[in-house]
Design a protein around this motif. Structure first.
Motif, PDB file in Angstrom:
ATOM      1  N   ALA A  78       0.790  -1.268  -0.003  1.00 57.15           N
ATOM      2  CA  ALA A  78      -0.084  -0.238   0.130  1.00 57.15           C
ATOM      3  C   ALA A  78       0.962   1.403   0.051  1.00 57.15           C
ATOM      4  O   ALA A  78       0.612   2.446  -0.463  1.00 57.15           O
ATOM      5  N   LEU A  79       2.107   1.133   0.779  1.00 59.71           N
ATOM      6  CA  LEU A  79       2.308   2.069   1.119  1.00 59.71           C
ATOM      7  C   LEU A  79       4.179   2.619   0.193  1.00 59.71           C
ATOM      8  O   LEU A  79       4.347   2.996  -0.967  1.00 59.71           O
ATOM      9  N   LEU A 146      -3.817   4.115   7.240  1.00 60.62           N
ATOM     10  CA  LEU A 146      -4.841   5.389   6.855  1.00 60.62           C
ATOM     11  C   LEU A 146      -5.272   6.432   7.260  1.00 60.62           C
ATOM     12  O   LEU A 146      -4.998   7.191   6.965  1.00 60.62           O
ATOM     13  N   LEU A 147      -4.886   6.269   8.910  1.00 63.31           N
ATOM     14  CA  LEU A 147      -4.820   7.232   9.994  1.00 63.31           C
ATOM     15  C   LEU A 147      -3.818   8.329   9.750  1.00 63.31           C
ATOM     16  O   LEU A 147      -4.452   9.241   9.838  1.00 63.31           O
ATOM     17  N   GLU A 148      -2.710   8.092   9.718  1.00 69.02           N
ATOM     18  CA  GLU A 148      -1.196   8.433   9.819  1.00 69.02           C
ATOM     19  C   GLU A 148      -1.515   9.511   8.699  1.00 69.02           C
ATOM     20  O   GLU A 148      -1.394  10.364   7.953  1.00 69.02           O
ATOM     21  N   VAL A 149      -1.641   8.765   7.741  1.00 68.31           N
ATOM     22  CA  VAL A 149      -1.160   9.570   6.030  1.00 68.31           C
ATOM     23  C   VAL A 149      -3.004  10.258   6.099  1.00 68.31           C
ATOM     24  O   VAL A 149      -2.052  11.608   5.579  1.00 68.31           O
ATOM     25  N   LEU A 150      -3.640   9.587   6.153  1.00 70.63           N
ATOM     26  CA  LEU A 150      -5.027  10.687   5.933  1.00 70.63           C
ATOM     27  C   LEU A 150      -5.302  12.154   6.811  1.00 70.63           C
ATOM     28  O   LEU A 150      -5.878  13.052   6.729  1.00 70.63           O
ATOM     29  N   SER A 151      -4.222  11.781   8.332  1.00 71.40           N
ATOM     30  CA  SER A 151      -4.722  12.638   9.094  1.00 71.40           C
ATOM     31  C   SER A 151      -3.650  13.820   8.271  1.00 71.40           C
ATOM     32  O   SER A 151      -3.698  15.524   8.592  1.00 71.40           O
ATOM     33  N   ASP A 152      -2.307  13.804   8.917  1.00 71.27           N
ATOM     34  CA  ASP A 152      -1.343  15.161   8.163  1.00 71.27           C
ATOM     35  C   ASP A 152      -0.923  14.574   6.057  1.00 71.27           C
ATOM     36  O   ASP A 152       0.017  16.045   6.200  1.00 71.27           O
ATOM     37  N   PHE A 153      -1.587  13.974   5.797  1.00 69.90           N
ATOM     38  CA  PHE A 153      -0.850  13.437   4.412  1.00 69.90           C
ATOM     39  C   PHE A 153       0.552  13.633   4.011  1.00 69.90           C
ATOM     40  O   PHE A 153       1.325  14.117   3.501  1.00 69.90           O
ATOM     41  N   GLN A 154       1.417  12.639   5.064  1.00 75.99           N
ATOM     42  CA  GLN A 154       2.372  12.916   5.202  1.00 75.99           C
ATOM     43  C   GLN A 154       2.416  10.649   5.142  1.00 75.99           C
ATOM     44  O   GLN A 154       2.318  10.718   5.854  1.00 75.99           O
ATOM     45  N   VAL A 155       3.650  10.670   5.146  1.00 74.55           N
ATOM     46  CA  VAL A 155       4.669   9.243   5.867  1.00 74.55           C
ATOM     47  C   VAL A 155       5.767   9.279   6.171  1.00 74.55           C
ATOM     48  O   VAL A 155       6.816   9.825   5.907  1.00 74.55           O
ATOM     49  N   SER A 156       6.224   8.800   7.135  1.00 77.99           N
ATOM     50  CA  SER A 156       7.907   8.821   7.526  1.00 77.99           C
ATOM     51  C   SER A 156       8.709   7.406   7.462  1.00 77.99           C
ATOM     52  O   SER A 156       7.681   6.540   7.682  1.00 77.99           O
ATOM     53  N   ILE A 157       8.792   7.737   6.802  1.00 76.96           N
ATOM     54  CA  ILE A 157       9.911   6.815   6.033  1.00 76.96           C
ATOM     55  C   ILE A 157      11.553   6.480   7.614  1.00 76.96           C
ATOM     56  O   ILE A 157      11.899   7.128   7.034  1.00 76.96           O
ATOM     57  N   PRO A 158      11.354   5.429   7.731  1.00 75.84           N
ATOM     58  CA  PRO A 158      12.864   5.445   8.920  1.00 75.84           C
ATOM     59  C   PRO A 158      14.098   5.956   8.298  1.00 75.84           C
ATOM     60  O   PRO A 158      14.921   6.828   9.045  1.00 75.84           O
ATOM     61  N   GLU A 159      14.256   5.491   7.279  1.00 74.57           N
ATOM     62  CA  GLU A 159      15.405   5.712   6.621  1.00 74.57           C
ATOM     63  C   GLU A 159      15.371   7.174   6.470  1.00 74.57           C
ATOM     64  O   GLU A 159      17.169   7.441   5.671  1.00 74.57           O
ATOM     65  N   LEU A 160      14.278   7.616   6.034  1.00 73.74           N
ATOM     66  CA  LEU A 160      14.774   9.341   5.082  1.00 73.74           C
ATOM     67  C   LEU A 160      14.267  10.107   5.621  1.00 73.74           C
ATOM     68  O   LEU A 160      14.271  10.887   5.231  1.00 73.74           O
ATOM     69  N   GLY A 161      13.300   9.795   6.654  1.00 78.16           N
ATOM     70  CA  GLY A 161      12.868  10.551   6.969  1.00 78.16           C
ATOM     71  C   GLY A 161      11.303  10.887   6.994  1.00 78.16           C
ATOM     72  O   GLY A 161      10.232  10.181   6.169  1.00 78.16           O
ATOM     73  N   THR A 162      11.031  11.845   7.461  1.00 80.17           N
ATOM     74  CA  THR A 162       9.030  12.669   6.838  1.00 80.17           C
ATOM     75  C   THR A 162       9.132  13.219   5.972  1.00 80.17           C
ATOM     76  O   THR A 162       9.442  14.045   5.376  1.00 80.17           O
ATOM     77  N   ILE A 163       8.200  12.233   4.376  1.00 74.64           N
ATOM     78  CA  ILE A 163       7.335  12.949   3.431  1.00 74.64           C
ATOM     79  C   ILE A 163       6.540  13.563   3.061  1.00 74.64           C
ATOM     80  O   ILE A 163       5.285  12.689   3.596  1.00 74.64           O
ATOM     81  N   ALA A 164       6.376  14.837   3.385  1.00 77.98           N
ATOM     82  CA  ALA A 164       4.192  15.780   2.762  1.00 77.98           C
ATOM     83  C   ALA A 164       4.675  15.794   2.271  1.00 77.98           C
ATOM     84  O   ALA A 164       5.446  16.191   0.867  1.00 77.98           O
ATOM     85  N   ALA A 165       2.894  15.854   1.729  1.00 79.59           N
ATOM     86  CA  ALA A 165       2.819  15.578   0.224  1.00 79.59           C
ATOM     87  C   ALA A 165       2.970  17.793   0.273  1.00 79.59           C
ATOM     88  O   ALA A 165       2.665  18.268   0.714  1.00 79.59           O
ATOM     89  N   VAL A 166       3.077  17.238  -0.726  1.00 82.95           N
ATOM     90  CA  VAL A 166       3.601  18.653  -1.624  1.00 82.95           C
ATOM     91  C   VAL A 166       2.384  19.197  -2.126  1.00 82.95           C
ATOM     92  O   VAL A 166       1.888  20.487  -2.013  1.00 82.95           O
ATOM     93  N   ARG A 167       0.855  18.251  -2.743  1.00 81.29           N
ATOM     94  CA  ARG A 167      -0.333  19.072  -3.203  1.00 81.29           C
ATOM     95  C   ARG A 167      -1.319  17.987  -2.712  1.00 81.29           C
ATOM     96  O   ARG A 167      -0.905  16.345  -2.898  1.00 81.29           O
ATOM     97  N   ARG A 168      -1.703  18.075  -1.330  1.00 81.39           N
ATOM     98  CA  ARG A 168      -2.859  17.125  -1.574  1.00 81.39           C
ATOM     99  C   ARG A 168      -4.124  16.568  -2.214  1.00 81.39           C
ATOM    100  O   ARG A 168      -4.486  16.878  -2.832  1.00 81.39           O
ATOM    101  N   PRO A 169      -3.644  15.044  -2.446  1.00 80.17           N
ATOM    102  CA  PRO A 169      -5.009  14.558  -3.371  1.00 80.17           C
ATOM    103  C   PRO A 169      -6.031  14.775  -3.250  1.00 80.17           C
ATOM    104  O   PRO A 169      -6.503  15.207  -1.293  1.00 80.17           O
ATOM    105  N   PHE A 170      -6.954  13.991  -3.802  1.00 81.82           N
ATOM    106  CA  PHE A 170      -8.731  14.663  -3.324  1.00 81.82           C
ATOM    107  C   PHE A 170      -8.748  13.046  -3.448  1.00 81.82           C
ATOM    108  O   PHE A 170      -7.894  12.286  -4.431  1.00 81.82           O
TER     109      PHE A 170
END
Length: 286
Positions: A78-79, A146-170
């Protein structure tokens, strides 16, 4: 960066893609866009939930990214996941001439990251519609992701850090209500319940999707499908199957739906033998 200006704009632009939205559908889609909130669409199978996401993508010129949910779906599907084969080749190639710390940093870089639908949608800077289809089939653990993704529209990848959405998807989540979704997930979404349309609206849908069909034929098809849905069937006909039936009759050069033609083509709308037998008996198609 909203896609729609008004509720009427939603209805008109969706209609241009042959998706005839009701007032409630158009209003909820407009609010989901304006408030940048995920839209949870719940209802029986075949009422146009998935088609709504596709229509929004087509109407706005956005890229459709789809995550099809199923039992056992995990984060790697999924991610994101790492390209283990490519990492192994990199480690083997650097076995003699590189320190492990350098190799470790290399193999957990962007080059070795495989984006899956959720991460793909978050990283896109262009307009995107993220369809999370049949979320009720996923496990509770996937809901937590999905709660994490849909709350802040960002993903935490331990090796790379936090990736936040530049533009929120619909975001459109669909559910056939096969199980109750968590309150936490529902709180993050706007909610829309979709049911089968009225016969008049379904006739309009058929004529929009099958313009070759005569109005009389479309009305007969819709009336018969409505009667079928009133029976105790294992699987009631979907809107898509109503459209397919109209296309089938046009392909057979029929301008009306008589009992013999209905019986011979019943497999287009009913995919179960017991359902077909019940329909033939109840509607006197034998």
């Amino acid at each position: 960066m909203t896609a729609f200006s008004t509720v009427d704009d939603v209805r008109e632009r969706l209609a241009a893609t042959d998706y005839l939205a009701s007032e409630s559908i158009a209003t909820t889609a407009f609010l989901a866009d304006r408030l940048e909130k995920p839209l949870l669409v719940e209802g029986p199978a075949g009422v146009g939930k998935t088609e709504l996401a596709k229509a929004v993508a087509a109407a706005t010129g956005a890229e459709l990214v789809r995550l099809q949910c199923y039992e056992g779906l995990d984060e790697a599907r999924a991610l994101y996941e790492w390209n283990y084969k490519k990492q192994l080749l990199r480690i083997q190639a650097s076995r003699d001439d590189s320190a492990w710390e350098q190799v470790h940093d290399d193999v957990f870089g962007e080059e070795f990251l495989l984006d899956r639908p959720l991460l793909t949608a978050i990283r896109r800077s262009a307009p995107t519609v993220l369809l999370i289809d049949e979320v009720d089939k996923a496990d509770l653990e996937m809901e937590g992701l999905l709660l994490e993704v849909l709350s802040d529209f960002q993903v935490s990848i331990p090796e790379l850090g936090t990736i936040a959405a530049v533009r929120r998807p619909f975001v459109v989540l669909t559910s056939n209500a096969s199980r109750e979704l968590s309150e936490a997930l529902k709180r993050r979404c706007l909610y829309l319940h979709m049911d089968y349309p009225t016969p008049q609206r379904e006739r309009e849908i058929v004529l929009a999707r099958v313009p070759q069909a005569a109005e009389k034929l479309a009305e007969q098809v819709v009336r018969t499908v409505t009667a079928l849905r009133g029976l105790e069937l294992r699987k009631a006909p979907s809107i898509a199957e109503t459209i397919d039936w109209a296309r089938t009759l046009v392909a057979l050069d029929r301008d009306e739906l008589d009992s013999e033609t209905a019986r011979r083509t019943l497999g287009v709308v009913l995919k179960n033998v017991a359902d077909q037998e019940r329909a033939v008996e109840a509607l006197s198609l034998g």
